[in-house]
Design a protein around this motif. Structure first.
Motif, PDB file in Angstrom:
ATOM      1  N   UNK A  42     108.819  77.775 -21.862  1.00  0.00           N
ATOM      2  CA  UNK A  42     109.804  77.558 -22.918  1.00  0.00           C
ATOM      3  C   UNK A  42     110.307  76.124 -22.900  1.00  0.00           C
ATOM      4  N   UNK A  46     110.087  73.239 -25.677  1.00  0.00           N
ATOM      5  CA  UNK A  46     111.351  72.769 -26.227  1.00  0.00           C
ATOM      6  C   UNK A  46     111.490  71.260 -26.048  1.00  0.00           C
ATOM      7  N   UNK A  60     110.167  74.086 -35.215  1.00  0.00           N
ATOM      8  CA  UNK A  60     110.421  75.510 -35.414  1.00  0.00           C
ATOM      9  C   UNK A  60     109.324  76.159 -36.223  1.00  0.00           C
ATOM     10  N   UNK A  63     106.737  77.773 -34.144  1.00  0.00           N
ATOM     11  CA  UNK A  63     107.210  79.030 -33.552  1.00  0.00           C
ATOM     12  C   UNK A  63     107.144  80.154 -34.585  1.00  0.00           C
ATOM     13  N   UNK A  64     107.568  79.861 -35.826  1.00  0.00           N
ATOM     14  CA  UNK A  64     107.554  80.897 -36.856  1.00  0.00           C
ATOM     15  C   UNK A  64     106.138  81.297 -37.212  1.00  0.00           C
ATOM     16  N   UNK A  67     105.007  83.638 -34.688  1.00  0.00           N
ATOM     17  CA  UNK A  67     105.658  84.935 -34.889  1.00  0.00           C
ATOM     18  C   UNK A  67     104.943  85.734 -35.978  1.00  0.00           C
ATOM     19  N   UNK A  68     104.568  85.037 -37.078  1.00  0.00           N
ATOM     20  CA  UNK A  68     103.844  85.712 -38.155  1.00  0.00           C
ATOM     21  C   UNK A  68     102.508  86.226 -37.642  1.00  0.00           C
ATOM     22  N   UNK A  70     101.704  87.009 -34.567  1.00  0.00           N
ATOM     23  CA  UNK A  70     101.950  88.141 -33.676  1.00  0.00           C
ATOM     24  C   UNK A  70     102.175  89.421 -34.475  1.00  0.00           C
ATOM     25  N   UNK A  71     102.977  89.315 -35.556  1.00  0.00           N
ATOM     26  CA  UNK A  71     103.230  90.506 -36.355  1.00  0.00           C
ATOM     27  C   UNK A  71     101.990  90.965 -37.102  1.00  0.00           C
ATOM     28  N   UNK A  72     101.138  90.003 -37.495  1.00  0.00           N
ATOM     29  CA  UNK A  72      99.895  90.377 -38.162  1.00  0.00           C
ATOM     30  C   UNK A  72      99.004  91.163 -37.218  1.00  0.00           C
ATOM     31  N   UNK A  74      99.993  92.885 -34.805  1.00  0.00           N
ATOM     32  CA  UNK A  74     100.635  94.163 -34.554  1.00  0.00           C
ATOM     33  C   UNK A  74     100.279  95.192 -35.611  1.00  0.00           C
ATOM     34  N   UNK A  75     100.233  94.800 -36.914  1.00  0.00           N
ATOM     35  CA  UNK A  75      99.953  95.807 -37.929  1.00  0.00           C
ATOM     36  C   UNK A  75      98.554  95.674 -38.500  1.00  0.00           C
ATOM     37  N   UNK A  78      96.866  98.952 -39.911  1.00  0.00           N
ATOM     38  CA  UNK A  78      97.154  99.434 -41.261  1.00  0.00           C
ATOM     39  C   UNK A  78      96.607  98.486 -42.316  1.00  0.00           C
ATOM     40  N   UNK A  79      96.565  97.195 -41.995  1.00  0.00           N
ATOM     41  CA  UNK A  79      96.116  96.219 -42.985  1.00  0.00           C
ATOM     42  C   UNK A  79      94.621  96.253 -43.199  1.00  0.00           C
ATOM     43  N   UNK A  82      93.287  97.498 -46.478  1.00  0.00           N
ATOM     44  CA  UNK A  82      93.574  96.844 -47.745  1.00  0.00           C
ATOM     45  C   UNK A  82      92.634  95.699 -48.036  1.00  0.00           C
TER      46      UNK A  82
END
Lengths: 88, 226
Positions: A42, A46, A60, A63-64, A67-68, A70-72, A74-75, A78-79, A82
């Motif tokens: 970290x 930083x 930042x 980092x975002x 995060x996107x 990581x979430x992709x 994760x799902x 289900x994706x 599509x």
């Protein structure tokens, strides 16, 4: 294979390829060691990108973006349904 | 389509591990703590915003109410950042879960009510009867005021949940409609796309406004009771 400096104290870039498994096994895997690794990571990020005199939006937004991603991951399950295909 | 629409709202677990804990803790990384007199740009910007908001929000309170400054400021930062992060693609917004919003609303509201009862018992009980009511109406009005007091935490939680969930659902639906319409009629798809852009702008505003409203109402309940 034996080098004058003990394997444990060398940094990753100085470790030879053959010594790599031994080096990995000698790392500190206790909870305290893992917490220390996260803290070091970290502060490395930083101090390189945010805590500078003229920090920009890149600090930042990387980092975002992570995060996107990581979430992709994760799902993804289900994706998968599509996607553009003739037969699903 | 039914199942697809609501899968973005289920609590994320990856192979049985509750990833939702990580997602709730993630916004805290984006707010580094100031360590020097003159900080880096990110921290200075956040400091300026926090000072602006706290001055405006704590102006109406007396000394006792201002002890809640830390609580109110962290509340508005948490809800604002969580809502804004939920606007990123594929992300999970913890504030869409009623459980979490009730967990925030009920303790805070109960704290303000108990503070009022402990320190100004007569004045707190007097809130149940507005001034100047005609005598025959008194029993009914006390009942109504009690109900309106107990509905405050439920209203706080449900307001936040419903606003954020409805916004996300609308965006999913209109985005899906735009995609489906591109093959059928390009101009209608363009109109739908413009609606989607406007909706996204609205969602940014709603994210911030809901945080503000939540915190403002808690602060109002506090003001009544200190």
């Amino acid at each position: 294979m034996a080098s004058p400096v003990p394997v444990k104290e060398k940094k990753l870039m100085d470790v030879k390829l053959g010594e790599l498994p031994g080096w990995i096994l000698m790392r500190d895997f206790t909870p305290r060691g893992i917490a220390g690794a996260f803290q070091r990571g970290y502060y490395r990020y930083y101090n390189k990108y945010v805590n500078v005199k003229k920090g920009s939006v890149a600090g930042i937004s990387m980092v975002l973006a992570a995060y996107v991603l990581f979430n992709y991951c994760r799902c993804y399950k289900e994706l998968k349904h599509e996607r553009l295909r003739k037969y699903h | 389509m039914n199942e697809n629409l609501f899968t973005s709202f289920i609590t994320p677990t990856m192979m049985g591990l509750p990833v939702v804990v990580l997602i709730i803790m993630f916004p805290s990384i984006l707010f580094p703590s100031p360590s020097r007199l003159i900080n880096n740009r990110l921290v200075s910007l956040q400091q300026w915003l926090v000072q602006l908001t706290s001055k405006q929000m704590l102006a109406i309170h007396n000394h006792k109410g201002q002890t809640w400054a830390l609580m109110l400021m962290s509340l508005i930062l948490f809800i604002g950042s969580t809502n804004l992060l939920g606007l990123l693609p594929h992300s999970f917004t913890p504030t869409t879960q009623l459980s979490m919003n009730l967990g925030m609303a009920i303790p805070l509201w109960a704290g303000t009510v108990v503070t009022g009862f402990r320190h100004k018992t007569k004045a707190s009980l007097a809130h149940f009867l507005p001034q100047g009511t005609p005598i025959p109406l008194i029993p009914m009005l006390v009942i109504i005021e009690t109900i309106s007091l107990f509905i405050q935490p439920v209203a706080l939680a449900v307001r936040l949940t419903a606003n954020i969930t409805a916004g996300h659902l609308l965006m999913h639906l209109i985005g899906g409609a735009t995609l489906a319409l591109t093959n059928i009629n390009a101009s209608v798809a363009l109109i739908t796309f413009i609606i989607l852009i406007l909706l996204t702008v609205l969602e940014f505003a709603v994210a911030l406004i809901q945080a503000y409203v939540f915190t403002l109402l808690v602060s109002l309940y506090l003001h009544d009771n200190t």
